[in-house]
Every structure is written in structure tokens, then in C-alpha cells.
Design an enzyme around this catalytic site. Structure first.
Site, PDB file in Angstrom:
ATOM      1  CD  GLU A   1      -2.428  -1.650   2.507  1.00 54.57           C
ATOM      2  OE1 GLU A   1      -2.200  -0.934   3.506  1.00 54.57           O
ATOM      3  OE2 GLU A   1      -3.079  -2.711   2.567  1.00 54.57           O
TER       4      GLU A   1
ATOM      5  CG  LEU B   1      -6.097   0.763   1.618  1.00 56.65           C
ATOM      6  CD1 LEU B   1      -7.107   1.686   2.244  1.00 56.65           C
ATOM      7  CD2 LEU B   1      -4.827   0.735   2.434  1.00 56.65           C
ATOM      8  CB  ALA B   2      -6.792  -5.698  -0.714  1.00 51.88           C
ATOM      9  CD  GLU B   3      -3.878  -4.857   4.834  1.00 54.40           C
ATOM     10  OE1 GLU B   3      -5.083  -5.149   4.680  1.00 54.40           O
ATOM     11  OE2 GLU B   3      -3.501  -3.691   5.079  1.00 54.40           O
TER      12      GLU B   3
ATOM     13  CD  GLN C   1       0.064   2.059   5.158  1.00 55.95           C
ATOM     14  OE1 GLN C   1      -1.064   2.144   5.639  1.00 55.95           O
ATOM     15  NE2 GLN C   1       0.377   2.553   3.994  1.00 55.95           N
ATOM     16  CG  PHE C   2       1.200   0.761  10.746  1.00 60.63           C
ATOM     17  CD1 PHE C   2       2.116   1.348  11.614  1.00 60.63           C
ATOM     18  CD2 PHE C   2       0.608   1.543   9.774  1.00 60.63           C
ATOM     19  CE1 PHE C   2       2.424   2.693  11.505  1.00 60.63           C
ATOM     20  CE2 PHE C   2       0.912   2.890   9.667  1.00 60.63           C
ATOM     21  CZ  PHE C   2       1.827   3.476  10.532  1.00 60.63           C
ATOM     22  CG  ASP C   3       2.660  -3.403  14.367  1.00 62.25           C
ATOM     23  OD1 ASP C   3       1.499  -3.035  14.607  1.00 62.25           O
ATOM     24  OD2 ASP C   3       3.668  -2.721  14.641  1.00 62.25           O
TER      25      ASP C   3
ATOM     26  CG  PHE D   1      -2.351  -2.309   8.915  1.00 64.18           C
ATOM     27  CD1 PHE D   1      -2.888  -2.024  10.156  1.00 64.18           C
ATOM     28  CD2 PHE D   1      -2.089  -1.246   8.063  1.00 64.18           C
ATOM     29  CE1 PHE D   1      -3.151  -0.720  10.547  1.00 64.18           C
ATOM     30  CE2 PHE D   1      -2.346   0.059   8.443  1.00 64.18           C
ATOM     31  CZ  PHE D   1      -2.876   0.320   9.690  1.00 64.18           C
TER      32      PHE D   1
ATOM     33  N   PRO E   1      -5.331  -9.340   8.506  1.00 64.38           N
ATOM     34  CG  PRO E   1      -6.352  -7.375   7.761  1.00 64.38           C
ATOM     35  CD  PRO E   1      -5.247  -7.884   8.647  1.00 64.38           C
TER      36      PRO E   1
ATOM     37  CG  HIS F   1      -1.220   2.122  13.885  1.00 62.29           C
ATOM     38  ND1 HIS F   1      -2.519   1.910  14.276  1.00 62.29           N
ATOM     39  CD2 HIS F   1      -1.288   2.612  12.629  1.00 62.29           C
ATOM     40  CE1 HIS F   1      -3.338   2.267  13.301  1.00 62.29           C
ATOM     41  NE2 HIS F   1      -2.616   2.697  12.288  1.00 62.29           N
TER      42      HIS F   1
END
Lengths: 357, 340
Positions: B44, B73-75, B97-99, B101, B104, B144
Site C-alpha cells: 500500500e 488496501l487489501a492485505e 504498512q503496520f504490524d 495490518f 487480514p 500500529h
């Protein structure tokens, strides 16, 4: 720009000559493959109840026309990802029936050396890149394989098979969005048997005409009669051609499931009327009747074909039965591709400290 | 075994330079992309923006939109697509992007990425790297600031590593990309932009899956990784003023664990304190304690102690300093161990 269509199911039942301009040899080939899937799956069900197949076992019974029609639309260089209901796809893709049955039996001669089982058939040679046991697990993977083809500007297409239940997971949305956004060479096929295990599609999907979901991605959506092998094949061919131009498709095939979700599911949620309807629509019986009526097949030839296919399934079963189980010392062989520093590979009965040996 | 990237040592006069961890990662990614056209970066805002932490800064400009992909935005879609790419021979590097996240995508990582080599019985390799900025200390909240490494270390088929300094960041990201197994690559985000360190890029790196003794000592051993390495080195410096001589080991690899240097250290010092930001229950520090008591039972002068985050969701920023292990908590554990 792409468009979304909502076509009525094609009705070929009244047509006594499905052949039309179709080569009789091609028709007979389709019929033989459908018969092979039918007899193989019936045998798999029997072997399961005899406890010679472990784990779970999901059969393509009732899905034969869809299985054979889809696979007939592909080139050998195209790729296939399927759900866990994958036996028929491997057979129709040309994998040796003995290796498929051996995999169901968990034997080392199986397509996945006995480690995958019924739900995880995997055959790189025929580009069958997996049955997937998690509902919808294959959808983003197939999308990535299509991205790889697009990246290399290849001409191959990826066909991603799934059941109706899989259209409700988040990755379905993520993947179709990506595929359309990035113009990927992929055909998503939803085999709609109208039941997610025992729950009707109307009770799990707010838009039960699943092909209509394509509109959300500006993708072509199409629904066909999944019991009609030619209708499926032709729709799949159109979708494959679009995919080669970078236009993905959501193809929905309406295809009954003659038995329960898996072999152990008695399907008590079904009414006798539903069972009758499914039996009436049986795609194998239907094609046989049509081919007989059209003179493409004689009763005698049909019986000979039955016997021949029966022999193939018998031989496959014998091959599986007489194949070895995987050795326990292969347990650690393929967890990683590269050696693991410090890995002990210690089995339960081995001494705790090797120096004590 | 992953061959050390020997041929990418820098032989020029500029081999010695000042690097932050962010810059080390950026240079490492660039070197990997230059060395192998099959390496793709996806995530992302990794392209035009260069990522929230600018780790991929400039890569899209130099390698193009084909190789540095800005994804939706689609892990789950990102990781699943990367698995598909790897099946077809690519080496994708996904940025989460962040831990928090990564969850998903957890299904794709645990059910597909970790298992496809096994499921294909060796015919498909999964050279995928998933970069995860992790840990707290930046005043962010849950999602985050988390430390989810134990989930992945618990999954067979995955490799898990964490860098703690600019030079390791530069080499380890390249080694992870070269690895034919999937690597979950944890980057201590609060250390990204700490003051630059003088590094020498002409020295070949040590193997990826190995730990390193950073500071020799005789009183007790601190074992740590990622963001806690700086904390433990600072603790050792402070303890030295009191005449306490601490050994500090940076694990670097969390799966597989390379504990031989830890065993050797404990046989020397007799005392071990395992330090991690992650919550305590069933964590990596528990695994370390178990293995050390099994291998070093007769050498231990005190029980293995742990300094960790607490078993709560990550707290709001005002409570963060109470949650994270700091110099005082580490030194307190050292005192308890020495007083046993």
C-alpha cells in the site's frame, strides 16, 4: 468497456442433437471424460466408506459437465486452480487416474506423494496448481499467477474454480478488484450448486445470481447451464479468449451436487422433490440420452465405453491399493525449501539427546 | 542454505558511510532489485509515496510501476497475489504498512504461503518476503505498535527474522529476498530513523539465520532482538558503571532460533534475561527459557528471567512507556538475577 450480462440458463434438453456442427469424436470424448469422472467419484465414495480413504472427500458427482466443459476450453499451457472439490478437474486435465486415486489413498505414488490427499491435488506437469482446502484460498493465488503471466506478457490464462460459498469471503472481492484493475488474464468460475454445505445460496448471498457481482468490477459476468457440457465449454472459451486480451470474467455455472457436501454428509437438508429434480438433471445421463438419440452413440458402444471406463477406474484403485504409504522419515522433507540451521528432525521415539545413542 | 551476498559487498572508496536503518533497508531493496529482475515490491503506497516510512522511497521512480506496485488496501489480496507470483517464479517483497495490518493476511500467510512448498512436495518454492514494521515507541496505538512475531515463529514453513541496526538491515533484507523459503521480516519501526551509524559495506555479511554476540560480558547474559537490542546495549553500558559486566546477544533470527551462542554464553555467565516487547504468554522468550534450561541446566545460577510487554492489547500512547521494557526494567531484572 466490459459489460455485465444476465443470460437465462440455456436449455438444450429439448435439443435431441447437441452435435449440430459438433464433431462426433469430440462429443464422444467429452462423454467419456464425464463418465470417467462419474465412475471414479462413485468408486472414491465407496473406498471412503471402506476406510481406505482418510480425511474428507468431496466428490464432483453432478458436476461432470462443468468439469469437462471447463477443462476442454483450456490449452495445455493454461493454469488451473481449484477448490477442494478437485478430483474431476485433475482427471479432465489429463492426470493419470491411478495417481489421483493413490493421492486419495494417501500413497507415495499420488500426485502430491500422498501428503496432499483429496483436497490438495497438485500437479505441476498439467499446470494444475492446487486444490485448496480453505474455502476461497485459491482466489488470490490464481490472481497472482495471472499477474505473473501479464507481467511476462505471456498468452496463458489462469482458470480459478470455486464454489458458490467462496464468493462471500473477503479475498473474492479483493481478487476480482485487482484482476479487473490490472487487466489480468484470469477466468473466475463459480460452480453454483446452490448450497454452501447445507445452506442455500439465497440464505448466504445477498445477490444470489452470483455472476451479477461482476458488475461491481466492470467485469463480464455470465451464467450458464452447468449440466450442459457444450454450453459450459463455449462460455469458458469466450471467457478464455477475453482473458487472453486482459479482460477477466466471472463465469457462473449452475451445476447440481448429487450427493452431500462431502462423503460423510447425508444431505438431510434436501427434500425428496429436490432429489428428484437433481436426478432428472443428471448431466451424464442426459448427454448419454442425447448422444443415443442423435445416433452419435449406440447402446452397444455405450456399454463398451462403460466397461472400458470401469476398467480404468478399477486399475486406478488397484494401483492405489498396492502403492506404498509415505515413509515416516519423509516427515520433515518439504517443510522448507532450504536447510534449516539447527533442525533436529527428531521423531517422538528418538532419544532426546543424540549423544545418548 | 542461503548464500551470503558476497558479490554485493561494496569495494569502492564509499564503502564506509553513515546509514540509518531506513536507508539501509532502502539500499538493500535497491541492491536486490538490481541483482534480480524477478524481485518485485508490492504494498500500500509503496510506489509514488515510498511507503509510510519511506523505506521504498525512489524505487518506483527507478524500477517502474511494473516492479514496484501500488496495491489497493487489501492485505489478503496482496499476500495471496504474491504467493501466486511466487508459484510462477517471481520473488515478491510485500510491505505490510503496520504490524497490526498483517492479520487480514494471516490466512494467506499461514494457510498458503507457509505450506505450498510442503503441499507441492517440493515442486513449488515460496521466495516471498513480507516486511512488517513492528513494535511500539512511536506514540501510536493498537494496530500500529504490535509485536506479532510469535504467531509466525509458531508456524512451520515460515522463517522469521528481525534486524536491529542499519548494517544488518542492509544485508538481511537482501539475504531474505535471496532465500527460497518465505521470510517474515520484522523491522523495528522506532529505530528506522535513529541517528545514522558508520558502517562498512565492504565486509561480507554473516549468514541470515544466525544470532550474534554484540557485547562480551561475564556477569549475566541479555538476549534480545529488534527494537530491544538498543535498549539492552544501553542497559549494559549503564550496568558497567556499577561494575556489572553484561553480555548482549542479538538473536536476529526468530525462526529458526540460533541458540548455540546463547547456550555458550549462559554456560559462561550462569544467568539469562530474555527481553522482548511482545506480550509474555507463550512468546518467543518462553521458548528461549525452555531450551536454555534444557541445554544449560547445570550451568544456571538463577532461573531464566523475562522482561516483556504485558498481556494486554497495546496501550494508548500515554501509557506506552509503562508497557514497553526500558532500561530500568532490564536492569531491575539483572539485579534480581544476580541476587538469586
Amino acid at each position: 468497456m466490459t459489460r455485465t450480462t444476465s443470460r437465462p440458463r440455456r436449455r438444450r434438453e429439448q435439443d435431441p442433437t447437441p452435435s449440430g456442427t459438433e464433431d462426433p469424436e469430440v462429443l464422444l470424448g467429452h462423454y467419456r471424460r464425464m463418465l470417467l469422472v462419474r465412475r471414479f467419484e462413485e468408486r472414491a465414495g465407496q473406498e471412503y466408506t471402506r476406510a481406505r480413504i482418510g480425511g474428507y472427500c468431496h466428490l464432483n458427482l453432478g458436476e461432470e459437465a462443468t468439469v469437462v466443459g471447463l477443462m476442454a476450453a483450456l490449452e495445455p499451457t493454461d493454469y488451473v486452480f481449484t477448490s477442494y472439490r478437485d478430483h474431476g478437474y485433475a482427471l479432465a486435465r489429463g492426470v493419470d487416474p491411478g495417481r489421483v486415486m493413490a493421492e486419495l489413498f494417501g500413497r507415495a505414488t499420488g500426485v502430491s506423494k500422498g501428503w496432499g490427499g483429496s483436497m490438495h491435488l497438485f500437479d505441476v506437469d498439467t499446470r494444475l496448481l492446487g486444490g485448496y482446502g480453505i474455502v476461497g484460498g485459491q482466489i488470490p493465488l490464481a490472481t497472482g499467477a495471472a499477474l505473473a503471466v501479464a507481467y511476462r506478457q505471456g498468452t496463458e490464462v489462469v482458470l480459478c474454480h470455486m464454489g458458490d460459498g467462496a464468493t462471500n469471503i473477503g479475498a473474492f472481492h479483493e481478487s476480482l478488484n485487482l484482476a479487473s484493475l490490472w487487466r489480468l488474464p484470469v477466468v473466475y468460475v463459480v460452480v453454483n450448486n446452490e448450497l454452501g454445505m447445507g445452506t442455500p445460496v439465497e440464505r448466504s448471498s445477498a445477490e444470489p445470481e452470483l455472476h451479477r457481482r461482476a458488475a461491481a468490477y466492470r467485469m463480464t459476468g455470465e451464467r450458464v447451464d452447468g449440466n450442459d457440457v457444450l454450453a459450459v465449454r463455449d462460455a469458458a472459451r469466450r471467457a478464455v479468449e477475453r482473458a487472453r486480451r486482459g479482460e477477466p470474467t466471472l463465469l457462473e455455472t449452475m451445476s447440481g451436487r448429487l450427493r452431500g457436501h462431502s462423503v460423510v454428509d447425508p444431505a438431510r437438508y434436501r427434500t425428496p422433490a429436490e432429489r428428484d429434480r437433481l436426478a432428472q438433471a443428471d448431466p451424464v445421463a442426459r448427454l448419454r440420452g442425447q448422444l443415443l438419440a442423435a445416433g452419435v452413440l449406440t447402446e452397444q458402444a455405450a456399454e463398451a465405453l462403460d466397461a472400458e471406463v470401469g476398467q480404468v477406474v478399477e486399475a486406478a484403485t488397484e494401483f492405489a491399493e498396492h502403492s506404498p504409504h509415505p515413509e515416516v522419515d519423509t516427515l520433515f522433507d518439504h517443510t522448507h525449501a532450504t536447510p534449516v540451521p539447527g533442525e533436529t528432525r527428531r521423531l517422538p521415539a528418538d532419544p532426546l539427546f543424540p549423544e545418548d545413542q | 542454505m542461503v548464500a551470503p551476498a558476497m558479490d554485493r559487498t561494496v569495494k569502492t572508496a564509499s564503502a564506509t558511510q553513515k546509514l540509518t536503518m531506513a536507508k539501509g533497508l532502502n539500499m538493500g531493496l535497491r541492491a536486490a532489485m538490481e541483482a534480480d529482475p524477478k524481485v518485485l515490491v508490492m504494498g500500500e503506497d509503496v510506489g509514488k509515496l515510498g511507503g509510510v516510512y519511506r523505506i521504498t522511497d525512489g524505487l518506483q521512480k527507478d524500477f517502474g510501476e511494473q516492479r514496484v506496485l501500488d496495491t489497493p488496501l487489501a492485505e489478503s489480496g496482496i499476500v495471496g497475489t504474491a504467493v501466486g507470483l511466487a508459484i510462477r517464479g517471481f520473488r515478491p517483497v510485500c510491505e505490510i504498512q503496520f504490524d497490526g495490518f498483517v492479520f487480514p493476511a494471516f490466512d494467506q500467510i499461514v494457510s498458503q504461503l507457509a505450506k505450498l512448498h510442503f503441499r507441492s512436495q517440493g515442486r513449488v518454492k515460496m521466495p516471498v518476503v513480507i516486511r512488517i514494521p513492528f513494535g511500539g515507541g512511536i506514540g501510536a496505538v493498537e494496530h500500529h505498535s504490535e509485536s506479532p512475531e510469535s504467531y509466525f515463529a509458531h508456524t512451520a514453513g515460515l522463517r522469521v527474522v528481525s534486524c536491529s541496526n542499519p548494517l544488518d538491515a542492509y544485508w538481511m533484507i537482501q539475504q531474505a529476498i535471496e532465500c527460497d523459503d518465505p521470510v517474515i521480516f520484522f523491522e523495528p519501526k522506532r529505530r528506522y530513523h535513529e541517528r545514522a551509524q558508520e558502517v562498512d559495506l565492504s565486509v561480507p555479511p554473516q549468514p541470515l539465520f544466525s544470532s550474534r554476540v554484540l557485547r562480551q560480558g561475564s556477569s549475566a547474559t541479555l538476549v534480545c532482538y529488534g527494537p530491544m537490542v538498543r535498549t539492552c546495549l544501553d542497559a549494559a553500558t549503564a550496568a558497567a558503571e556499577d561494575g556489572i559486566d553484561l553480555e548482549v546477544i542479538d538473536l536476529r533470527t526468530l525462526s529458526p532460533l540460533d541458540l548455540d551462542p546463547v547456550f555458550a554464553s549462559v554456560r559462561k555467565t550462569g544467568r539469562l534475561i530474555a527481553v522482548s516487547e511482545a506480550p509474555r504468554e507463550s512468546s518467543l522468550t518462553a521458548e528461549i527459557a525452555t531450551r536454555v534450561q534444557q541445554e544449560c541446566f547445570y550451568s544456571l545460577e538463577a532461573p531464566v528471567l523475562r522482561v516483556t510487554g504485558f498481556d494486554t492489547p497495546y496501550p494508548p500512547s500515554k501509557l506506552e512507556d509503562d508497557f514497553l521494557p526500558d532500561l530500568d526494567r532490564v536492569l531491575h531484572a539483572v539485579d534480581r538475577s544476580l541476587a538469586w
